[in-house]
Design a protein around this motif. Structure first.
Motif, PDB file in Angstrom:
ATOM      1  N   ILE A 185       0.839  -1.229   0.205  1.00  0.00           N
ATOM      2  CA  ILE A 185      -0.044  -0.086   0.058  1.00  0.00           C
ATOM      3  C   ILE A 185       0.719   1.470  -0.064  1.00  0.00           C
ATOM      4  CG2 ILE A 185      -0.251   0.219   2.425  1.00  0.00           C
ATOM      5  CD1 ILE A 185      -3.336   0.509  -0.387  1.00  0.00           C
ATOM      6  N   VAL A 186       2.086   1.251   0.554  1.00  0.00           N
ATOM      7  CA  VAL A 186       2.965   2.279   0.666  1.00  0.00           C
ATOM      8  C   VAL A 186       3.471   2.426  -0.878  1.00  0.00           C
ATOM      9  CG1 VAL A 186       5.189   3.114   1.295  1.00  0.00           C
ATOM     10  CG2 VAL A 186       3.559   2.037   2.908  1.00  0.00           C
ATOM     11  N   LEU A 187       3.815   1.563  -1.386  1.00  0.00           N
ATOM     12  CA  LEU A 187       4.292   1.573  -2.818  1.00  0.00           C
ATOM     13  C   LEU A 187       3.277   2.096  -3.815  1.00  0.00           C
ATOM     14  CD1 LEU A 187       6.852   0.507  -4.238  1.00  0.00           C
ATOM     15  CD2 LEU A 187       5.641  -1.590  -5.149  1.00  0.00           C
ATOM     16  N   ALA A 188       1.927   1.729  -3.388  1.00  0.00           N
ATOM     17  CA  ALA A 188       0.804   2.254  -4.181  1.00  0.00           C
ATOM     18  C   ALA A 188       0.480   3.671  -4.001  1.00  0.00           C
ATOM     19  CB  ALA A 188      -0.595   1.451  -3.861  1.00  0.00           C
ATOM     20  N   ILE A 189       0.768   4.096  -2.695  1.00  0.00           N
ATOM     21  CA  ILE A 189       0.545   5.691  -2.815  1.00  0.00           C
ATOM     22  C   ILE A 189       1.646   6.319  -3.324  1.00  0.00           C
ATOM     23  CG2 ILE A 189       0.823   7.369  -0.545  1.00  0.00           C
ATOM     24  CD1 ILE A 189      -0.687   5.221   1.337  1.00  0.00           C
ATOM     25  N   LEU A 190       2.890   5.914  -3.237  1.00  0.00           N
ATOM     26  CA  LEU A 190       3.988   6.451  -4.017  1.00  0.00           C
ATOM     27  C   LEU A 190       3.715   6.555  -5.464  1.00  0.00           C
ATOM     28  CD1 LEU A 190       6.997   7.441  -3.304  1.00  0.00           C
ATOM     29  CD2 LEU A 190       7.578   5.355  -4.135  1.00  0.00           C
ATOM     30  N   VAL A 191       3.296   5.793  -6.159  1.00  0.00           N
ATOM     31  CA  VAL A 191       2.988   5.671  -7.492  1.00  0.00           C
ATOM     32  C   VAL A 191       2.000   6.633  -7.777  1.00  0.00           C
ATOM     33  CG1 VAL A 191       2.011   4.158  -9.368  1.00  0.00           C
ATOM     34  CG2 VAL A 191       3.737   3.183  -7.617  1.00  0.00           C
ATOM     35  N   ALA A 192       0.750   6.521  -6.885  1.00  0.00           N
ATOM     36  CA  ALA A 192      -0.358   7.518  -7.043  1.00  0.00           C
ATOM     37  C   ALA A 192       0.211   8.891  -6.941  1.00  0.00           C
ATOM     38  CB  ALA A 192      -1.332   7.283  -5.939  1.00  0.00           C
TER      39      ALA A 192
ATOM     40  N   ALA B 102      -0.825   0.717 -12.017  1.00  0.00           N
ATOM     41  CA  ALA B 102       0.681   0.391 -11.989  1.00  0.00           C
ATOM     42  C   ALA B 102       0.957   0.210 -10.653  1.00  0.00           C
ATOM     43  CB  ALA B 102       1.408   1.751 -12.264  1.00  0.00           C
ATOM     44  N   SER B 103       0.101   0.336  -9.737  1.00  0.00           N
ATOM     45  CA  SER B 103       0.238  -0.130  -8.055  1.00  0.00           C
ATOM     46  C   SER B 103       0.250  -1.460  -8.151  1.00  0.00           C
ATOM     47  CB  SER B 103      -0.393   0.639  -7.222  1.00  0.00           C
ATOM     48  OG  SER B 103      -0.432   2.128  -7.624  1.00  0.00           O
ATOM     49  N   ILE B 104      -0.840  -1.852  -8.550  1.00  0.00           N
ATOM     50  CA  ILE B 104      -0.956  -3.464  -8.638  1.00  0.00           C
ATOM     51  C   ILE B 104       0.309  -4.301  -9.182  1.00  0.00           C
ATOM     52  CG2 ILE B 104      -2.517  -5.348  -9.191  1.00  0.00           C
ATOM     53  CD1 ILE B 104      -4.805  -3.133  -9.012  1.00  0.00           C
ATOM     54  N   VAL B 105       0.687  -3.753 -10.262  1.00  0.00           N
ATOM     55  CA  VAL B 105       1.484  -4.469 -11.109  1.00  0.00           C
ATOM     56  C   VAL B 105       2.886  -4.440 -10.126  1.00  0.00           C
ATOM     57  CG1 VAL B 105       3.308  -4.287 -12.853  1.00  0.00           C
ATOM     58  CG2 VAL B 105       0.736  -4.034 -13.435  1.00  0.00           C
ATOM     59  N   LEU B 106       3.069  -3.287  -9.662  1.00  0.00           N
ATOM     60  CA  LEU B 106       4.394  -3.170  -8.853  1.00  0.00           C
ATOM     61  C   LEU B 106       4.396  -3.816  -7.517  1.00  0.00           C
ATOM     62  CD1 LEU B 106       5.459   0.648  -9.067  1.00  0.00           C
ATOM     63  CD2 LEU B 106       6.522  -1.382 -10.159  1.00  0.00           C
ATOM     64  N   ALA B 107       3.071  -3.793  -6.942  1.00  0.00           N
ATOM     65  CA  ALA B 107       2.912  -4.761  -5.808  1.00  0.00           C
ATOM     66  C   ALA B 107       3.048  -6.281  -5.878  1.00  0.00           C
ATOM     67  CB  ALA B 107       1.685  -4.389  -5.066  1.00  0.00           C
ATOM     68  N   THR B 108       2.795  -6.699  -7.041  1.00  0.00           N
ATOM     69  CA  THR B 108       2.636  -8.367  -7.303  1.00  0.00           C
ATOM     70  C   THR B 108       3.887  -8.782  -8.050  1.00  0.00           C
ATOM     71  OG1 THR B 108       1.325  -7.844  -9.344  1.00  0.00           O
ATOM     72  CG2 THR B 108       0.205  -8.267  -7.220  1.00  0.00           C
ATOM     73  N   ILE B 109       4.698  -8.022  -8.754  1.00  0.00           N
ATOM     74  CA  ILE B 109       5.838  -8.325  -9.623  1.00  0.00           C
ATOM     75  C   ILE B 109       6.758  -9.137  -8.584  1.00  0.00           C
ATOM     76  CG2 ILE B 109       7.939  -7.446 -10.469  1.00  0.00           C
ATOM     77  CD1 ILE B 109       6.491  -5.952 -12.590  1.00  0.00           C
ATOM     78  N   PRO B 110       7.192  -8.554  -7.344  1.00  0.00           N
ATOM     79  CA  PRO B 110       8.172  -9.159  -6.732  1.00  0.00           C
ATOM     80  C   PRO B 110       8.012 -10.733  -6.236  1.00  0.00           C
ATOM     81  CG  PRO B 110       7.649  -7.098  -5.878  1.00  0.00           C
ATOM     82  CD  PRO B 110       6.901  -7.377  -6.655  1.00  0.00           C
TER      83      PRO B 110
END
Lengths: 272, 540
Positions: free
Chosen positions: A116-123, A135-143
């Protein structure tokens, strides 16, 4: 090939119902989700079967639209995640060395951020909206998916048929595409269902914080966010989308478990 | 069987909710808020002892981009915080009448002359006595500044002192809103000796004559104020300490009220009363304000969609102010013209030219302008109830075939987009003005050359500007009402900024922790106006 068990089939049926629900919204079933149709904050009744919200809009078409928005966003995001993770995971696993180190360290950097922190950063960078949510979902699920695909690719790369292909002169794209990818596809499929449920949860969280889809478009996250504010005075606003969100995530995880049982039969199921 | 059981459970829960909710419909609550005394929603109990700590929560901090200089403060949320430390010559009462504050009385020998007699017992919080030099210096500094408030004072010819406690202001021409303009924070009396010798920088240090002094401030987190021991009003402030927490999330402020960590909080949701109905010790009141929402249509953007007045007039016609008030504001707002509804002498919004026309007229105007398929983006901030207002606007304009895309952002991002560039790049935006205490004051903002902040998106209209100036010169009475009606009609036709509905202010407080005083009406966006009177029953 073994058939999916009854629980998984039930989950699949739930997902199909939700997809039909979402398609029905596109076809206009249930009414216009943005139209003000009645008094504000009315409980379920004739004319508004799931009640009305604080702007006098019927909750039924809004929940239907929300299901579509959330499933569509999450599905596209998971497809992107699968493509990116498969590419980098397979290359890192097969080639090893510096390339493997580089990919893994990048993945670990991403992994170190709570989703969620990553998502806020992207937003904050892209501005609130569907693109940011995607983009947030992608970045959150890629690792996680990249790490699992890479681990599977390492194991597959050491198999005799891969070695034979290399000795017989097959080029890298052919080796990866014809011999490694098909044998890690099961991992990607199983992990994809998990990523889908993570995606729904991230979209919900992002919209809850106001960085997701923009008004008046409904998503399950938006509806739960607004409904949460009215939990005491108008509980029907959160109950409908909340139940649907629970059912969607449960169904996806159950289907994922079933797929894992099929594709990795020696693993122990967690939900039985 | 488990899926069947699950489905049954879900169905039962839905049914139970429907049944439980039947008859508990939350209807718009219309009509005036119940008063405990004429003009007051709450009156502090003087029998309670003074002292204690008062914990407050608000949704936003002051605008630090311009610092804390009261003369440069240009938003109501900043005025509210600065009003704890600064005071003005006059203030307003519950009926919007001008009342003495630092000036104990005044005379008006002629329509262009005001003679203020200052209180002799007033000191700044550093202990130095306030004198006429501070008042004269504050006027001169304000008039020489780039303050947006400068224009609200009218055409000031001179400011002179007569002894240490008398100040005379002479205007070039009569200006009826002059006293009401002095009642706001930008016109506060500053410690000019300290400012001139540069021992105090008002942009970073709050040094005024107000009831409180700043002890600590963490931007966007909290303020801590201590009582000003040198304060001139005997027995005030009642509370020793004010802790003001900045809590942007409405749910956090509601939770703080429920668990007792806040004694008072400002709320944005118009349905707060219903949502806090179960919290027995929490009382929710709604101040009627003269503040009002308005829609900005950018006529200065390259290839502006609103350059043709017919397009703007079509939008004004298609907007249903009553529906915005009833739906988005839960019946707690009122349609307003450019003169705020609720102020004596304000125009009747139902008498505006756009109010007598219908959707067909709007469509015809759009067709004449060649804008039948008009689509534009409406930029809003995410603080409620702005998104609700925007969505009703969207539905209204859809009736005329206009497609509105809503772009929601945080307040800082929104402010940068709307006010940050000239020409501004947004299509349309939604905001609100404080309506003040005189119906002519806010009309000044319809002259971008005088207001300044809207010069990036609003094209000056000479005829409208002349009407605004003419209304300012008229003394209160029938002639002024006629002049203001002409301003309203012209602003309605210009339609670059379209007034919508008044903005209610919702305040909740714990009755077991606090006995506050609150006016029924407010004109300067200052819910904390009477905070020095508040008595703490128990500190959390």
């Amino acid at each position: 090939m073994k058939r999916l068990d009854r629980l998984s089939l039930g989950g699949l049926a739930c997902l199909l119902v939700l997809v039909v629900f979402a398609l029905g919204s596109l076809a206009g079933a249930g009414g216009d989700p943005d139209a003000i149709v009645g008094p504000r904050l009315r409980p379920p009744g004739p004319g508004w079967w799931l009640g009305t919200d604080n702007l006098g809009r019927s909750m039924l078409p809004r929940v239907m639209e929300g299901v579509g928005t959330t499933l569509l966003l999450s599905s596209i995001a998971v497809l992107v995640t699968a493509a990116v993770s498969a590419t980098f995971g397979i290359i890192a696993g097969y080639r090893g060395g510096y390339l493997n180190e580089l990919v893994m360290r990048l993945v670990e950097v991403l992994y170190s951020f709570p989703a969620i922190v990553l998502a806020i950063l992207v937003a904050a960078v892209l501005g609130p909206g569907q693109v940011a949510a995607l983009a947030s979902i992608v970045l959150a699920t890629i690792p996680l998916m990249t790490r699992l695909v890479r681990a599977a690719a390492v194991a597959v790369s050491q198999r005799d048929y891969v070695t034979s292909a290399v000795i017989s002169g097959a080029r890298l794209p052919r080796v990866l595409g014809r011999h490694v990818l098909p044998n890690v596809a099961g991992t990607i499929a199983v992990q994809g269902t998990y990523a889908l449920s993570v995606g729904i949860a991230v979209e919900g969280g992002l919209s809850f914080l106001g960085f997701g889809v923009q008004p008046p478009q409904a998503s399950l996250g938006v509806l739960i966010q607004r409904g949460g504010t009215y939990m005491i005075a108008a509980p029907w606003l959160i109950l409908g989308p909340g139940v649907v969100l629970v059912v969607a995530i449960l169904a996806i995880n159950v289907v994922g478990d079933g797929l894992r049982d099929q594709l990795e039969p020696r693993e122990t199921r967690s939900l039985t | 069987m488990r899926p069947i059981r699950l489905a049954c459970g879900v169905a039962a829960a839905l049914l139970a909710t429907a049944c439980a909710a039947t008859g508990t419909t939350t209807q718009p609550s219309t009509g005036p808020q119940a008063e405990v005394e004429p003009g007051y929603l709450a009156v502090a109990d003087d029998a309670l002892p003074s002292g204690g700590t008062l914990n407050l929560q608000v949704h936003i901090d002051s605008g630090a981009a311009t610092g804390y200089d009261p003369q440069l403060a240009d938003v109501a949320t900043t005025w509210q915080l600065l009003s704890l430390a600064y005071e003005t010559l006059v203030t307003v009462g519950p009926d919007f009448s001008v009342q003495p504050l630092l000036a104990e009385k005044w005379e008006t020998p002629s329509p262009t002359e005001y003679v203020f007699h200052l209180r002799e017992d007033v000191s700044f919080s550093n202990g130095r006595k306030m004198t006429a030099d501070d008042v004269v210096g504050s006027f001169e500094r304000l008039l020489a500044s780039k303050s947006v408030w400068r224009g609200q004072l009218g055409a000031v010819k001179s400011v002179t002192k007569d002894g240490d406690h008398t100040v005379k202001v002479t205007l070039k021409e009569p200006y009826t809103p002059f006293l009401a303009a002095l009642a706001n924070v930008p016109a506060a009396v500053l410690p000019m000796k300290e400012i001139n010798d540069k021992s105090v920088d008002p942009a970073t240090t709050l040094l005024g004559t107000g009831p409180y002094v700043v002890k600590d401030h963490r931007q966007d987190v909290s303020w801590t104020f201590k009582r000003n021991e040198k304060y001139w009003a005997k027995g005030k402030p009642a509370a020793d300490t004010l802790n003001i927490t900045i809590a942007p999330e409405e749910a956090a402020r509601v939770a703080a009220l429920q668990n007792g960590s806040a004694a008072l909080a400002t709320l944005g949701n118009v349905d707060s009363a219903g949502m806090l109905a179960g919290a027995g010790d929490v009382k929710v009141v709604t101040q009627a304000t003269t503040d009002f929402y308005y829609l900005m249509l950018n006529t200065k953007a390259p290839a502006s969609k609103f350059a043709d007045p017919k397009v703007r007039q079509a939008i004004a016609i298609a907007l249903d102010q009553r529906q915005i008030a009833d739906i988005a504001l839960g019946g707690k707002g009122e349609p307003s013209a450019v003169t705020p509804a609720g102020l004596p002498g304000a125009c009747d919004p139902a008498a505006l030219p756009s109010a007598s026309k219908g959707i067909d007229d709007a469509k015809r105007l759009l067709a004449e302008a060649g804008a039948q398929n008009l689509t534009f983006t409406l930029s809003i901030y995410s603080t409620q109830p702005a998104p609700a207002v925007a969505q009703v606007i969207q539905q209204n304009l859809q009736q005329a075939g206009i497609t509105v895309k809503i772009e929601q952002m945080d307040e800082a991002g929104w402010s940068g987009k709307v006010y940050g560039k000239a020409p501004a790049e947004f299509d349309a935006a939604l905001s609100w003005f404080a309506g003040y205490a005189d119906p002519g004051m806010v009309t000044k903002w319809w002259n971008p050359e005088e207001a300044g902040f809207n010069v990036g998106f609003m094209t000056p209209d000479k005829e409208l500007n002349a009407l605004i100036d003419a209304a300012g010169k008229e003394p209160a009475g029938a002639a002024r009402e006629k002049a203001l009606a002409a301003v309203c009609a012209k602003a309605d036709a210009d339609a670059q900024m379209i007034p919508l509905v008044t903005r209610p202010a919702t305040v909740a407080f714990r009755t077991d922790a606090l006995s506050p005083s609150l006016y029924s009406t407010e004109g300067y966006g200052n819910v904390l106006r009477l905070v020095a009177d508040a008595r703490v029953k128990k500190s959390q």
